[in-house]
Design a protein around this motif. Structure first.
Motif, PDB file in Angstrom:
ATOM      1  N   LYS A   1      34.399 -23.948  17.468  1.00  0.00           N
ATOM      2  CA  LYS A   1      33.743 -24.067  18.772  1.00  0.00           C
ATOM      3  C   LYS A   1      34.839 -24.080  19.823  1.00  0.00           C
ATOM      4  O   LYS A   1      35.839 -24.761  19.663  1.00  0.00           O
ATOM      5  CB  LYS A   1      32.940 -25.363  18.875  1.00  0.00           C
ATOM      6  CG  LYS A   1      31.679 -25.380  18.066  1.00  0.00           C
ATOM      7  CD  LYS A   1      30.899 -26.628  18.392  1.00  0.00           C
ATOM      8  CE  LYS A   1      29.543 -26.595  17.723  1.00  0.00           C
ATOM      9  NZ  LYS A   1      28.747 -27.772  18.101  1.00  0.00           N
TER      10      LYS A   1
ATOM     11  N   ASN B   1      37.287 -22.980  29.481  1.00  0.00           N
ATOM     12  CA  ASN B   1      37.795 -23.545  30.730  1.00  0.00           C
ATOM     13  C   ASN B   1      38.627 -24.807  30.522  1.00  0.00           C
ATOM     14  O   ASN B   1      39.391 -25.198  31.387  1.00  0.00           O
ATOM     15  CB  ASN B   1      36.670 -23.785  31.742  1.00  0.00           C
ATOM     16  CG  ASN B   1      35.617 -24.731  31.225  1.00  0.00           C
ATOM     17  OD1 ASN B   1      35.448 -24.916  30.030  1.00  0.00           O
ATOM     18  ND2 ASN B   1      34.877 -25.332  32.135  1.00  0.00           N
TER      19      ASN B   1
ATOM     20  N   ILE C   1      35.895 -24.224  24.086  1.00  0.00           N
ATOM     21  CA  ILE C   1      35.569 -24.456  25.493  1.00  0.00           C
ATOM     22  C   ILE C   1      36.708 -23.822  26.282  1.00  0.00           C
ATOM     23  O   ILE C   1      37.783 -24.411  26.430  1.00  0.00           O
ATOM     24  CB  ILE C   1      35.438 -25.957  25.808  1.00  0.00           C
ATOM     25  CG1 ILE C   1      34.402 -26.605  24.902  1.00  0.00           C
ATOM     26  CG2 ILE C   1      35.066 -26.148  27.285  1.00  0.00           C
ATOM     27  CD1 ILE C   1      34.355 -28.115  24.983  1.00  0.00           C
TER      28      ILE C   1
ATOM     29  N   LYS D   1      40.217 -25.763  24.929  1.00  0.00           N
ATOM     30  CA  LYS D   1      40.046 -26.605  23.740  1.00  0.00           C
ATOM     31  C   LYS D   1      39.249 -25.875  22.670  1.00  0.00           C
ATOM     32  O   LYS D   1      38.282 -25.177  22.968  1.00  0.00           O
ATOM     33  CB  LYS D   1      39.311 -27.898  24.080  1.00  0.00           C
ATOM     34  CG  LYS D   1      40.164 -28.923  24.758  1.00  0.00           C
ATOM     35  CD  LYS D   1      39.407 -30.228  24.843  1.00  0.00           C
ATOM     36  CE  LYS D   1      40.276 -31.309  25.425  1.00  0.00           C
ATOM     37  NZ  LYS D   1      39.574 -32.601  25.470  1.00  0.00           N
TER      38      LYS D   1
ATOM     39  N   THR E   1      40.492 -31.203  16.797  1.00  0.00           N
ATOM     40  CA  THR E   1      40.359 -30.702  18.155  1.00  0.00           C
ATOM     41  C   THR E   1      41.739 -30.332  18.650  1.00  0.00           C
ATOM     42  O   THR E   1      42.683 -31.114  18.528  1.00  0.00           O
ATOM     43  CB  THR E   1      39.724 -31.764  19.079  1.00  0.00           C
ATOM     44  OG1 THR E   1      38.436 -32.102  18.552  1.00  0.00           O
ATOM     45  CG2 THR E   1      39.569 -31.235  20.495  1.00  0.00           C
TER      46      THR E   1
END
Length: 70
Positions: free
Chosen positions: A34, A38, A36, A41, A5
């Motif tokens: 994947k 906002n 995100i 990440k 991550t």
């Protein structure tokens, strides 16, 4: 399958996110990304036998983004 991550800095717009996803997906051994937006990440799923975490990080840094792993 391994995963990392990343918090990515200097991310200014969704097209930046798409550029990172496209670049990482082109690395042999990266199976899925994947994002995100906002939270700035990304979670990268990869095969450590084919691509190293260092290669993944280097690819993002070469595009001009900063990375914080956790």
């Amino acid at each position: 399958m391994n995963q990392i991550t990343l918090r990515i800095g200097n991310l200014t717009c969704p097209s930046c996110m798409q550029k990172i996803i496209k670049t990482l997906n082109e690395l042999e051994g990266v199976m899925k990304v994947k994002f995100i937006f906002n939270l700035n990440k990304a979670r990268v799923y990869y095969n450590k036998e084919t691509v190293s975490e260092e290669n993944i990080l280097a690819s993002i840094i070469e595009m001009g983004y900063e990375i914080d792993t956790h």
